[in-house]
Design an enzyme around this catalytic site. Structure first.
Site, PDB file in Angstrom:
ATOM      1  N   THR A  32     -85.069 -26.463 -21.688  1.00 49.40           N
ATOM      2  CA  THR A  32     -85.883 -26.469 -22.909  1.00 49.40           C
ATOM      3  C   THR A  32     -86.080 -27.902 -23.392  1.00 49.40           C
ATOM      4  O   THR A  32     -85.169 -28.723 -23.293  1.00 49.40           O
ATOM      5  CB  THR A  32     -85.144 -25.651 -23.998  1.00 49.40           C
ATOM      6  OG1 THR A  32     -85.019 -24.308 -23.532  1.00 49.40           O
ATOM      7  CG2 THR A  32     -85.901 -25.657 -25.320  1.00 49.40           C
ATOM      8  N   GLY A  86     -83.306 -31.088 -19.544  1.00 47.16           N
ATOM      9  CA  GLY A  86     -83.173 -32.417 -20.134  1.00 47.16           C
ATOM     10  C   GLY A  86     -81.840 -32.578 -20.835  1.00 47.16           C
ATOM     11  O   GLY A  86     -80.943 -31.730 -20.726  1.00 47.16           O
ATOM     12  N   GLY A  99     -78.860 -29.800 -26.983  1.00 45.34           N
ATOM     13  CA  GLY A  99     -79.008 -28.925 -28.151  1.00 45.34           C
ATOM     14  C   GLY A  99     -79.899 -29.478 -29.234  1.00 45.34           C
ATOM     15  O   GLY A  99     -80.044 -28.854 -30.286  1.00 45.34           O
ATOM     16  N   GLU A 107     -78.587 -22.628 -22.764  1.00 45.80           N
ATOM     17  CA  GLU A 107     -78.515 -23.699 -21.753  1.00 45.80           C
ATOM     18  C   GLU A 107     -77.131 -23.741 -21.116  1.00 45.80           C
ATOM     19  O   GLU A 107     -76.990 -23.887 -19.895  1.00 45.80           O
ATOM     20  CB  GLU A 107     -78.831 -25.049 -22.411  1.00 45.80           C
ATOM     21  CG  GLU A 107     -80.294 -25.166 -22.819  1.00 45.80           C
ATOM     22  CD  GLU A 107     -80.619 -26.370 -23.682  1.00 45.80           C
ATOM     23  OE1 GLU A 107     -79.687 -26.980 -24.240  1.00 45.80           O
ATOM     24  OE2 GLU A 107     -81.810 -26.697 -23.797  1.00 45.80           O
TER      25      GLU A 107
HETATM   26  C1  5RP Z   1     -82.757 -28.559 -26.055  1.00 43.37           C
HETATM   27  C2  5RP Z   1     -82.129 -29.646 -25.280  1.00 43.37           C
HETATM   28  C3  5RP Z   1     -83.034 -30.633 -24.621  1.00 43.37           C
HETATM   29  O1  5RP Z   1     -82.745 -30.686 -23.272  1.00 43.37           O
HETATM   30  C4  5RP Z   1     -82.830 -31.977 -25.250  1.00 43.37           C
HETATM   31  O2  5RP Z   1     -83.014 -31.876 -26.656  1.00 43.37           O
HETATM   32  C5  5RP Z   1     -83.761 -33.038 -24.664  1.00 43.37           C
HETATM   33  O3  5RP Z   1     -85.050 -32.805 -25.088  1.00 43.37           O
HETATM   34  P1  5RP Z   1     -86.271 -33.723 -24.652  1.00 43.37           P
HETATM   35  O4  5RP Z   1     -86.507 -33.491 -23.216  1.00 43.37           O
HETATM   36  O5  5RP Z   1     -87.409 -33.220 -25.533  1.00 43.37           O
HETATM   37  O6  5RP Z   1     -85.937 -35.150 -24.967  1.00 43.37           O
HETATM   38  O7  5RP Z   1     -80.943 -29.760 -25.144  1.00 43.37           O
HETATM   39  O8  5RP Z   1     -81.792 -27.768 -26.699  1.00 43.37           O
END
Ligand code: 5RP
Length: 223
Positions: A32, A86, A99, A107
């Site tokens: 996500t 990510g 998170g 996740e």
């Molecule tokens: C979501 C997450 C995402 O992996 C994390 O926030 C990174 O996000 P982005 O790719 O938008 O930088 O843990 O719960």
């Protein structure tokens, strides 16, 4: 290169890695966030070769279905071969904070089930010590104040993420001002607090591969 361009480059690198290992019955875990979204878009190019996915959020599931990529309930698959997601922070040991998008519990479940957890990020996420990014903790709503008081005893400053309700119907506390020198220990300590559903430290089960988009190209880290 901008941060978005680095995320795009790393999403493509992860796609190439995953595509090279894809078999007829491969089940992919999909994370996500903005970097995971770019990976989903890449996956759309080979959607007919993807036999199935499990998603760590309703949002990612919606994006996958929009591309006609099958999304399964985790209870209906007996394994997940590779999980791509990510992170908000990563250290050289491939311990992570996750998170920021409030999807940490799903996740962490998918990471636990997966044979290989591939973390994708731009280079700004690599840090020597975790904790500059506030550490998310998902809590049962009625336990929020109690959990916050226990976190203060551990030395952190918890802040209620106003207006955020997770896909599981819970709340998030973000812990500020913690230098996380022992991520495994803190992960386990937080899990011991009654009312905590999950915390965003991924150290007991960290990533197996960190693919980082840097200004000088793609770098891969292994534990
Ligand atoms: C979501 C997450 C995402 O992996 C994390 O926030 C990174 O996000 P982005 O790719 O938008 O930088 O843990 O719960």
């Amino acid at each position: 290169m901008t941060q978005d361009e680095l995320k795009q480059a790393v999403a493509r690198a992860a796609f190439e890695y995953v595509a090279s290992k894809l078999e007829n019955d491969t089940i992919l875990g999909i994370g996500t966030g903005s970097t995971a979204n770019l990976f989903i878009a890449e996956l759309g190019k080979i959607k007919h070769d993807v036999s199935g996915t499990v998603a760590s959020s309703e949002e990612s599931a919606r994006r996958l279905r929009a591309l006609n990529i099958p999304v399964y309930n985790l209870n209906s698959v007996d394994r997940v071969d590779m999980y791509v997601d990510g992170a908000d922070e990563a250290n050289e040991y491939l311990h992570l904070i996750k998170g920021g998008g409030a999807a940490l519990t799903r996740e962490k479940i998918i990471a636990a089930v997966s044979d290989e957890f591939i973390c994708i990020a731009d280079e700004s996420k690599l840090v020597p010590i975790l904790g500059k990014f506030p550490l998310p903790v998902e809590v049962i709503p009625m336990a929020r104040s109690y959990v916050a008081r226990q976190i203060v005893k551990l030395g952190g400053d918890p802040v209620y993420r106003e207006g955020c309700v997770t896909d599981n119907g819970n709340h998030i506390l973000d812990i500020y001002n913690m230098q996380i020198v022992n991520p495994r220990e803190l992960e386990q300590q937080l899990n011991q607090i009654t009312g905590v559903v999950t915390n965003g430290l991924f150290a007991v089960r960290g990533a197996d591969r960190l693919i980082l988009g840097t200004i000088t190209g793609i770098k891969t880290y292994l534990p």
